[in-house]
Design a protein around this motif. Sequence first.
Motif, PDB file in Angstrom:
ATOM      1  N   CYS A   1       0.807  -1.216   0.000  1.00 47.29           N
ATOM      2  CA  CYS A   1       0.000   0.000   0.000  1.00 47.29           C
ATOM      3  C   CYS A   1       0.843   1.270   0.000  1.00 47.29           C
ATOM      4  O   CYS A   1       0.399   2.316  -0.480  1.00 47.29           O
ATOM      5  CB  CYS A   1      -0.915   0.019   1.221  1.00 47.29           C
ATOM      6  SG  CYS A   1      -0.003  -0.063   2.796  1.00 47.29           S
ATOM      7  N   VAL A   2       2.066   1.214   0.528  1.00 50.36           N
ATOM      8  CA  VAL A   2       2.875   2.428   0.699  1.00 50.36           C
ATOM      9  C   VAL A   2       3.460   2.853  -0.642  1.00 50.36           C
ATOM     10  O   VAL A   2       4.310   2.178  -1.213  1.00 50.36           O
ATOM     11  CB  VAL A   2       4.000   2.205   1.728  1.00 50.36           C
ATOM     12  CG1 VAL A   2       4.835   3.472   1.881  1.00 50.36           C
ATOM     13  CG2 VAL A   2       3.415   1.790   3.071  1.00 50.36           C
ATOM     14  N   LEU A   3       2.972   3.994  -1.133  1.00 45.97           N
ATOM     15  CA  LEU A   3       3.378   4.481  -2.456  1.00 45.97           C
ATOM     16  C   LEU A   3       4.329   5.663  -2.392  1.00 45.97           C
ATOM     17  O   LEU A   3       4.936   6.024  -3.398  1.00 45.97           O
ATOM     18  CB  LEU A   3       2.137   4.884  -3.261  1.00 45.97           C
ATOM     19  CG  LEU A   3       1.060   3.806  -3.421  1.00 45.97           C
ATOM     20  CD1 LEU A   3      -0.086   4.337  -4.271  1.00 45.97           C
ATOM     21  CD2 LEU A   3       1.644   2.548  -4.030  1.00 45.97           C
ATOM     22  N   ASN A   4       4.411   6.292  -1.238  1.00 43.48           N
ATOM     23  CA  ASN A   4       5.301   7.439  -1.089  1.00 43.48           C
ATOM     24  C   ASN A   4       5.854   7.443   0.331  1.00 43.48           C
ATOM     25  O   ASN A   4       5.091   7.463   1.296  1.00 43.48           O
ATOM     26  CB  ASN A   4       4.530   8.743  -1.371  1.00 43.48           C
ATOM     27  CG  ASN A   4       5.462   9.933  -1.568  1.00 43.48           C
ATOM     28  OD1 ASN A   4       6.495  10.021  -0.920  1.00 43.48           O
ATOM     29  ND2 ASN A   4       5.085  10.846  -2.443  1.00 43.48           N
ATOM     30  N   PHE A   5       7.170   7.402   0.458  1.00 40.26           N
ATOM     31  CA  PHE A   5       7.835   7.396   1.765  1.00 40.26           C
ATOM     32  C   PHE A   5       8.781   8.585   1.797  1.00 40.26           C
ATOM     33  O   PHE A   5       9.716   8.676   0.998  1.00 40.26           O
ATOM     34  CB  PHE A   5       8.607   6.090   1.965  1.00 40.26           C
ATOM     35  CG  PHE A   5       9.054   5.844   3.379  1.00 40.26           C
ATOM     36  CD1 PHE A   5       8.444   4.868   4.148  1.00 40.26           C
ATOM     37  CD2 PHE A   5      10.088   6.588   3.951  1.00 40.26           C
ATOM     38  CE1 PHE A   5       8.860   4.624   5.454  1.00 40.26           C
ATOM     39  CE2 PHE A   5      10.508   6.356   5.246  1.00 40.26           C
ATOM     40  CZ  PHE A   5       9.884   5.365   6.004  1.00 40.26           C
ATOM     41  N   THR A   6       8.524   9.513   2.719  1.00 46.45           N
ATOM     42  CA  THR A   6       9.314  10.730   2.788  1.00 46.45           C
ATOM     43  C   THR A   6       9.930  10.883   4.165  1.00 46.45           C
ATOM     44  O   THR A   6       9.250  10.708   5.177  1.00 46.45           O
ATOM     45  CB  THR A   6       8.447  11.968   2.482  1.00 46.45           C
ATOM     46  OG1 THR A   6       7.876  11.821   1.178  1.00 46.45           O
ATOM     47  CG2 THR A   6       9.275  13.243   2.520  1.00 46.45           C
ATOM     48  N   VAL A   7      11.225  11.210   4.202  1.00 47.10           N
ATOM     49  CA  VAL A   7      11.924  11.510   5.445  1.00 47.10           C
ATOM     50  C   VAL A   7      12.045  13.023   5.555  1.00 47.10           C
ATOM     51  O   VAL A   7      12.550  13.680   4.632  1.00 47.10           O
ATOM     52  CB  VAL A   7      13.315  10.860   5.482  1.00 47.10           C
ATOM     53  CG1 VAL A   7      14.026  11.210   6.788  1.00 47.10           C
ATOM     54  CG2 VAL A   7      13.199   9.351   5.333  1.00 47.10           C
ATOM     55  N   ILE A   8      11.543  13.603   6.650  1.00 43.28           N
ATOM     56  CA  ILE A   8      11.488  15.054   6.799  1.00 43.28           C
ATOM     57  C   ILE A   8      12.373  15.523   7.942  1.00 43.28           C
ATOM     58  O   ILE A   8      12.768  14.754   8.799  1.00 43.28           O
ATOM     59  CB  ILE A   8      10.043  15.535   7.065  1.00 43.28           C
ATOM     60  CG1 ILE A   8       9.508  14.923   8.383  1.00 43.28           C
ATOM     61  CG2 ILE A   8       9.136  15.208   5.910  1.00 43.28           C
ATOM     62  CD1 ILE A   8       8.230  15.555   8.874  1.00 43.28           C
ATOM     63  N   GLY A   9      12.675  16.813   7.933  1.00 42.54           N
ATOM     64  CA  GLY A   9      13.352  17.447   9.065  1.00 42.54           C
ATOM     65  C   GLY A   9      14.853  17.561   8.913  1.00 42.54           C
ATOM     66  O   GLY A   9      15.425  18.610   9.164  1.00 42.54           O
ATOM     67  N   SER A  10      15.508  16.500   8.510  1.00 40.00           N
ATOM     68  CA  SER A  10      16.948  16.507   8.278  1.00 40.00           C
ATOM     69  C   SER A  10      17.308  15.284   7.445  1.00 40.00           C
ATOM     70  O   SER A  10      16.446  14.455   7.145  1.00 40.00           O
ATOM     71  CB  SER A  10      17.727  16.520   9.604  1.00 40.00           C
ATOM     72  OG  SER A  10      17.341  15.439  10.428  1.00 40.00           O
ATOM     73  N   SER A  11      18.580  15.195   7.083  1.00 36.95           N
ATOM     74  CA  SER A  11      18.994  14.145   6.159  1.00 36.95           C
ATOM     75  C   SER A  11      19.145  12.805   6.866  1.00 36.95           C
ATOM     76  O   SER A  11      19.243  12.720   8.087  1.00 36.95           O
ATOM     77  CB  SER A  11      20.307  14.530   5.484  1.00 36.95           C
ATOM     78  OG  SER A  11      21.322  14.690   6.461  1.00 36.95           O
ATOM     79  N   ILE A  12      19.190  11.758   6.064  1.00 38.71           N
ATOM     80  CA  ILE A  12      19.396  10.401   6.543  1.00 38.71           C
ATOM     81  C   ILE A  12      20.363   9.723   5.582  1.00 38.71           C
ATOM     82  O   ILE A  12      20.401  10.054   4.387  1.00 38.71           O
ATOM     83  CB  ILE A  12      18.050   9.636   6.630  1.00 38.71           C
ATOM     84  CG1 ILE A  12      18.209   8.296   7.334  1.00 38.71           C
ATOM     85  CG2 ILE A  12      17.431   9.467   5.262  1.00 38.71           C
ATOM     86  CD1 ILE A  12      16.878   7.618   7.643  1.00 38.71           C
ATOM     87  N   SER A  13      21.193   8.814   6.069  1.00 41.26           N
ATOM     88  CA  SER A  13      22.241   8.227   5.236  1.00 41.26           C
ATOM     89  C   SER A  13      21.644   7.378   4.111  1.00 41.26           C
ATOM     90  O   SER A  13      20.533   6.862   4.209  1.00 41.26           O
ATOM     91  CB  SER A  13      23.174   7.367   6.083  1.00 41.26           C
ATOM     92  OG  SER A  13      22.521   6.178   6.491  1.00 41.26           O
ATOM     93  N   LYS A  14      22.437   7.227   3.049  1.00 38.81           N
ATOM     94  CA  LYS A  14      21.953   6.474   1.888  1.00 38.81           C
ATOM     95  C   LYS A  14      21.733   5.003   2.225  1.00 38.81           C
ATOM     96  O   LYS A  14      20.930   4.334   1.573  1.00 38.81           O
ATOM     97  CB  LYS A  14      22.903   6.627   0.699  1.00 38.81           C
ATOM     98  CG  LYS A  14      24.313   6.131   0.905  1.00 38.81           C
ATOM     99  CD  LYS A  14      25.135   6.415  -0.347  1.00 38.81           C
ATOM    100  CE  LYS A  14      26.582   5.997  -0.186  1.00 38.81           C
ATOM    101  NZ  LYS A  14      27.379   6.313  -1.401  1.00 38.81           N
TER     102      LYS A  14
END
Length: 556
Positions: free
Chosen positions: A313-326
Amino acid sequence: MANPSLNITMSEDNIITTPDVAIKPTQSMGWFMFTNMKKHKDNIAQIDAKTGQKDTFGQLLQRSIRTALHMSDRKISRGDVITLCTRNHLNAAVPYIATQFVGAVIGSIDPSFSEQEMNHLLNTIRSKMIFAIPESVPVLEKVLQEISLDAEIVVFGQSDKHTEFSDFLKPHVGEEGYEPVKIDNLKDTAVIHFSSGTTGLPKGICISHYTFIGQMINSRFIDTPNDTYVKNVTKDISLPLTHLGYTSLYWVSAGAMLIGSTITGHCRLVCETFDGPEFWNYIQKYKPCFVMLTPVQAIEALANVRKDVDVQCVLNFTVIGSSISKEYLFKVLETFPNAHLGAGYGQTEVCGPLTMLVPNDKHHAVLRANPDKIETAGVPVRGTSYKVVDTDTEKTVGFNQPGELRVKSTFVMNGYYNKDCSDTFDEDGWLKTGDIVYYDEDFCFYVVDRIKEAFKYQGWFIAPTVLENELMNHPAVKIAVVVGIPKDDGHHPMGLVVLKDGFRVREEEIEKFVEERVSERQRLRAGVKFIESVPLTVTGKVMRRKLKQMVLEGKI
């Protein structure tokens, strides 16, 4: 130079420009939400994640209208500041919406704040009315007395001393045929959102009706997969199209999710606090199509992956606020195979994105498909001009050269509330973001670090995020924070590390691991220290100043 497919051009002096916004706002926030909520009145607007209780947009609208009428009875009107001090629940958004209906200004605080923080924020905005959860009332009473502010407290729950919010939900003469207050100038301030507070006391950022609605139009109409596509993937037409996030209405991202949902008619999953294992229960039960987490939340969620949960079901996953490692970005894609990895970078001072990649744009999709660009924060958005400036010479630099990002935009804030903001702009009127970035030949931007979080060693620029990403590549490291420890030759980087459960490793081994992967000047000269947890702001950002102070005071 130009990129016609993205409508981006760059001048000889390295100024990047984009076209004006496609659709300009014509309504105030109150009218915008009012008309869209009426349009989607039969859609599910929000679901309490714990209880499963649901609201339609029509039900949410009725409660907002009644609250607005009761606020008007108490002489709340244009220019007054109304405050929310609450966790997420089904009524949390009602005063937010009602405030816009009566033409007042909303300025929220978070109930987890200390007395000192509440004192600072409330003394800044001087609220006329505060909607609060019962647990926050004692400290609010004390703060209001300290700052000599006569604000009415309205309690979400029972109270023998203050007005109960249930009084605002009683039927009211005039609710049938109600219309919000007209706002003639859309550049008037509608919302005060505070800066993150990671580098000092938060400042009240004044956001206009034009800016908030314009940014929602600029991003939401583009980045939401259409309903038919979503239904084909989820295979369940009975489920509302749902957004899952945890930020409270103190933060601009929660306000954006609320207003964005009225545009699309999609549902918000209302969650009070984040819990890694519980997150997977919500995925299983509610099948959200859109997930928005902070880096710490994303790391925790990925540490508790459940193979028995259907994630299609998950079509869009966004990390907000600051960066996260690759490493974790690739793990998101591995865990959620149907998901577009949302890319974006923004600031509260422009009420939203400055760069982004969106799932429905074919040109953006080509960039996102390139694994070498997994860490990009996206490409420039409409209505904004960009330059990257060398932090020492103030000269504008070009491709792949790091410097401070400065922008001009139709969405720049009205200023800081009751505070001078002239030093936030350079002499040519460009907003100084305070972020170190660079961009490649495809105009994909990459955020390196905050200027105030960066430091120098022997004159060399050290970006904590770069070292944190290297630390996160170690299999034993769960969370990593790098701070600069003052020495005679500048600042020496120190790694503060939270280990994954079950791993046993020496601090020197982690230090050696990084040393083998960075240049000589970037070595962790102040060493590595293991800690149990990291202190976070209410928006999930690491409180670096507090950690550094704890190190300097010998508490770590």
